[in-house]
Design an enzyme around this catalytic site. Structure first.
Site, mmCIF file in Angstrom:
data_model
loop_
_atom_site.group_PDB
_atom_site.id
_atom_site.type_symbol
_atom_site.label_atom_id
_atom_site.label_comp_id
_atom_site.label_asym_id
_atom_site.label_seq_id
_atom_site.Cartn_x
_atom_site.Cartn_y
_atom_site.Cartn_z
ATOM 1 N N TRP A 1 -24.839 8.174 -8.578
ATOM 2 C CA TRP A 1 -24.202 6.940 -9.035
ATOM 3 C C TRP A 1 -25.079 6.260 -10.097
ATOM 4 O O TRP A 1 -24.585 5.811 -11.123
ATOM 5 C CB TRP A 1 -23.982 5.999 -7.848
ATOM 6 C CG TRP A 1 -23.202 4.776 -8.200
ATOM 7 C CD1 TRP A 1 -21.849 4.631 -8.212
ATOM 8 C CD2 TRP A 1 -23.731 3.506 -8.623
ATOM 9 N NE1 TRP A 1 -21.500 3.356 -8.610
ATOM 10 C CE2 TRP A 1 -22.639 2.636 -8.869
ATOM 11 C CE3 TRP A 1 -25.020 3.017 -8.806
ATOM 12 C CZ2 TRP A 1 -22.797 1.323 -9.286
ATOM 13 C CZ3 TRP A 1 -25.188 1.706 -9.228
ATOM 14 C CH2 TRP A 1 -24.081 0.872 -9.461
ATOM 15 N N LYS B 1 -17.518 9.833 -1.989
ATOM 16 C CA LYS B 1 -17.187 11.259 -1.951
ATOM 17 C C LYS B 1 -16.837 11.799 -3.338
ATOM 18 O O LYS B 1 -17.355 12.837 -3.753
ATOM 19 C CB LYS B 1 -16.036 11.480 -0.968
ATOM 20 C CG LYS B 1 -15.505 12.902 -0.909
ATOM 21 C CD LYS B 1 -14.539 13.080 0.219
ATOM 22 C CE LYS B 1 -13.483 12.030 0.293
ATOM 23 N NZ LYS B 1 -12.622 11.979 -0.924
ATOM 24 N N PHE C 1 -28.545 4.165 -1.883
ATOM 25 C CA PHE C 1 -28.453 2.762 -2.284
ATOM 26 C C PHE C 1 -29.867 2.210 -2.428
ATOM 27 O O PHE C 1 -30.800 2.659 -1.747
ATOM 28 C CB PHE C 1 -27.690 1.943 -1.234
ATOM 29 C CG PHE C 1 -26.192 2.062 -1.317
ATOM 30 C CD1 PHE C 1 -25.413 1.020 -1.783
ATOM 31 C CD2 PHE C 1 -25.548 3.234 -0.922
ATOM 32 C CE1 PHE C 1 -24.029 1.128 -1.860
ATOM 33 C CE2 PHE C 1 -24.170 3.354 -0.991
ATOM 34 C CZ PHE C 1 -23.404 2.288 -1.463
ATOM 35 N N LYS D 1 -8.331 -0.236 -2.437
ATOM 36 C CA LYS D 1 -9.277 0.877 -2.556
ATOM 37 C C LYS D 1 -9.793 1.067 -3.979
ATOM 38 O O LYS D 1 -10.931 1.483 -4.203
ATOM 39 C CB LYS D 1 -8.615 2.167 -2.061
ATOM 40 C CG LYS D 1 -9.496 3.411 -2.167
ATOM 41 C CD LYS D 1 -8.754 4.622 -1.619
ATOM 42 C CE LYS D 1 -9.534 5.897 -1.861
ATOM 43 N NZ LYS D 1 -9.545 6.299 -3.273
ATOM 44 N N PHE E 1 -10.509 11.252 2.187
ATOM 45 C CA PHE E 1 -11.013 10.498 3.327
ATOM 46 C C PHE E 1 -12.035 11.304 4.130
ATOM 47 O O PHE E 1 -12.738 12.137 3.577
ATOM 48 C CB PHE E 1 -9.862 9.979 4.191
ATOM 49 C CG PHE E 1 -9.066 8.892 3.532
ATOM 50 C CD1 PHE E 1 -9.685 7.772 2.998
ATOM 51 C CD2 PHE E 1 -7.684 8.980 3.417
ATOM 52 C CE1 PHE E 1 -8.966 6.762 2.383
ATOM 53 C CE2 PHE E 1 -6.948 7.969 2.807
ATOM 54 C CZ PHE E 1 -7.591 6.859 2.288
ATOM 55 N N THR F 1 -17.516 10.341 -6.219
ATOM 56 C CA THR F 1 -18.719 10.173 -7.037
ATOM 57 C C THR F 1 -19.671 11.339 -6.832
ATOM 58 O O THR F 1 -20.230 11.890 -7.795
ATOM 59 C CB THR F 1 -19.419 8.847 -6.667
ATOM 60 O OG1 THR F 1 -18.509 7.767 -6.884
ATOM 61 C CG2 THR F 1 -20.670 8.633 -7.488
ATOM 62 N N ALA G 1 -4.832 11.899 2.251
ATOM 63 C CA ALA G 1 -5.234 12.701 3.411
ATOM 64 C C ALA G 1 -4.895 12.036 4.726
ATOM 65 O O ALA G 1 -4.877 12.705 5.760
ATOM 66 C CB ALA G 1 -6.730 12.995 3.354
#
Length: 556
Positions: A409, A71, A381, A105, A301, A73, A273
């Site tokens: 990314w 998110k 991905f 995380k 989140f 990113t 959150a």
């Protein structure tokens, strides 16, 4: 492939004054923290406050999974892509907490070639905002206990002290502690508790305050304890407001840094959150809207937590009107929701995708309830397949959502061009009719029930007896017209983290309720949610180090 920290450390940053200049921010408007970080001065807001607002775009996500969603990113990459399209864009993010950085995380600077820098500074001490919030929180705790020790003129019931100390670290042994042991001069013996700093009401207050006057008014309303007769005792009554405000005088100012491609980013405040309202500061967002044509912000989140609170708490209280929402998912996360083990997510599996996509479907439906146009994006991905992309694209378009693939990314702003173009097209062609989910004049239980049924998909809400009594008491005390901040696990739409996808046939259990009177909302704790996390068996701290040249390694 290089790690995130390697990419960040190899980045060629430019002086923050050069990042700020194209947005009309002069050197006099910046309070510098070295060459690459600055706070925006109070005077800057006075200069820009009467300008028209730009467009506001929220980035949210499906429920997080071990497969990753991206998110932040996506938020960073979208901002970079907007700049490549010659849009005057600015990003608004939250500051990372040290707890997750050293826990499981990791940090919150984005990833790959869609990061904000300096990454190490941001993920560690940054400009000291969290330290100031921790100090202000614990000053109030100290003054509360000192008041009791010095004669207890307010007749505080030591069994009804609700203000907790805080620390910006995952430290489970501090959840329940005993203080005041020792001699008579060491205070009254009582049970006490710690929360992580991002769950402190002061964090929420800082993020919702418009200016110093508003901050002080909110600080004064904090309820620290109750008297023997059951009346609230506030920070103002304990004469703590001025000193707390002094500790926060710099922390209230938004922080300016840059992305890898030099797009400006205001990174300010950091409430979680799952246990708080999960949005960056109102002050940062409002300032960005005066400086840029397009402002991209994120909420923590999944959309069931961060986005709901963004709409029902932050926007409602600040007057912000979002123009579009970007909902982030990944093929891998959707297959994980469909029952595929993490080690098998690289294989094409349309059957599992069809089962898991119901999580995305529920979040689309939820966001549409707020009247804001939705764009779904897939964080790409290398193992994804064209068939999987087409399945998801068709699924979204059938539900009235725009769709775009994101490769930020791996490619930075260039990889976000398709998404940026889709967002621009949405902003131009679709009108936002933002509205909150519920009205404030509803009873508190009706508000909680609305969120539980409409957003989570629950059948009913079950209240622990103490929670029911507290809700009734809060309405008697005049807090019934406040919005509700639900504290719930982030992994499931339900309050059971193991129930993935789109669970049905479940109840939401409210075990505890309290008021954050200064922040201006009621907090309802569901299931077994914790306000002080613990470290995992193998914390990220194991891999973090500093080499002989002073370079940090292992942060992510």
């Amino acid at each position: 492939m290089k790690t995130d920290i390697q990419i960040a450390q190899e980045a060629q940053m430019i002086p923050i004054t050069e990042v700020a200049a194209p947005y009309g921010i002069s050197g006099d408007d910046l309070e510098l923290y070295g060459k690459y970080k600055a706070k925006l001065s109070d005077e800057l807001w006075e200069e820009v406050k009467d300008r028209p607002d730009g467009k506001l775009v929220l980035v949210t996500a499906i429920n997080p999974t071990p497969a990753g969603e991206g998110k932040t990113t996506t938020s960073v990459g979208l901002g970079q892509a907007m700049a490549k399209l010659n849009q005057k864009a600015m990003i608004c993010l939250r500051e990372p907490s040290l707890g997750p950085c050293f826990g499981i995380k990791g940090g919150a600077a984005g990833g790959g070639y869609a990061q904000v820098v300096p990454m190490e500074d941001l993920n560690l001490h940054f400009t000291g905002d969290f330290h100031a919030i921790t100090s202000a929180n614990n000053l109030l705790a100290a003054m509360l206990d000192n008041h009791i020790q010095q004669g207890n003129a307010l007749n505080i019931d030591t069994r009804q002290i609700v203000w907790k100390r805080c620390l910006d670290m995952n430290d489970r042994v501090l959840r329940n502690v005993v203080v005041g042991l020792g001699a008579k001069a060491d205070g009254y013996v009582r049970e006490d508790h710690f929360v992580i700093t991002v769950a402190s009401e002061i964090m929420a207050i800082l993020c919702l305050a418009n200016d110093m006057a508003d901050l002080k008014e909110r600080l004064g309303k904090i309820i620290a304890a109750y008297t023997v007769s059951g009346e609230p005792v506030t920070a103002a009554q304990l004469n703590a407001v001025g000193a707390m405000a002094a500790l926060l005088k710099d922390a209230i100012k938004p922080n300016l840094i840059q992305t890898l491609e030099h797009t400006p980013a205001l990174v300010h405040g950091g409430p979680f959150a799952n246990i708080a309202h999960g949005c960056n500061s109102v002050r940062a967002t409002k300032t960005a809207l005066k400086l840029a044509d397009i402002v991209i912000t994120e909420a923590g989140f999944g959309a069931d937590l961060g986005a709901e609170k963004f709409f029902d708490i932050k926007c409602r209280k600040s007057g912000l009107k979002p123009d579009a929402v970007v909902l982030v998912a990944t093929v891998r996360a959707l297959k994980y929701n469909g029952g595929v083990p993490k080690q098998e997510l690289a294989k094409e599996n349309l059957d599992a995708l069809a089962k898991g996509i119901v999580n995305l479907e529920k979040h689309i439906e939820n966001l549409q309830k707020f009247g804001v146009p939705v764009v779904v994006t897939l964080n790409a991905f290398a193992t994804d397949t064209q068939a999987e992309y087409e399945f998801i694209r068709d699924f979204c378009q059938e539900r009235g959502c725009e769709f775009a693939l994101s490769e930020v990314w791996a490619k930075g702003g260039e990889g976000g061009m398709a998404l940026a173009e889709k967002v621009l097209e949405t902003l131009q062609s679709k009108e936002s009719h933002y509205h909150p989910l519920y009205e404030l004049d509803l009873p508190l239980k009706a508000k909680i029930g609305t969120i539980a049924r409409e957003i989570y998909g629950a059948d009913n809400v079950v209240y622990a007896p103490a929670a029911s009594r507290m809700l009734a008491r809060l309405e008697e005390l005049g807090f019934g017209n406040l919005p509700v901040c639900m504290a719930k696990n982030q992994y499931s739409l339900s309050d059971d983290a193991s129930r993935l996808g789109r669970p049905t046939g479940f109840d939401i259990t409210i075990r505890e309720v309290y008021v954050s009177a200064g922040a201006g909302f009621i907090v309802a704790l569901t299931g077994n949610i914790m306000t002080m996390p613990g470290l995992p068996k193998t914390p990220a701290a194991f891999g973090i180090d500093v080499d002989d040249s002073g370079r940090i390694t292992g942060l992510f």
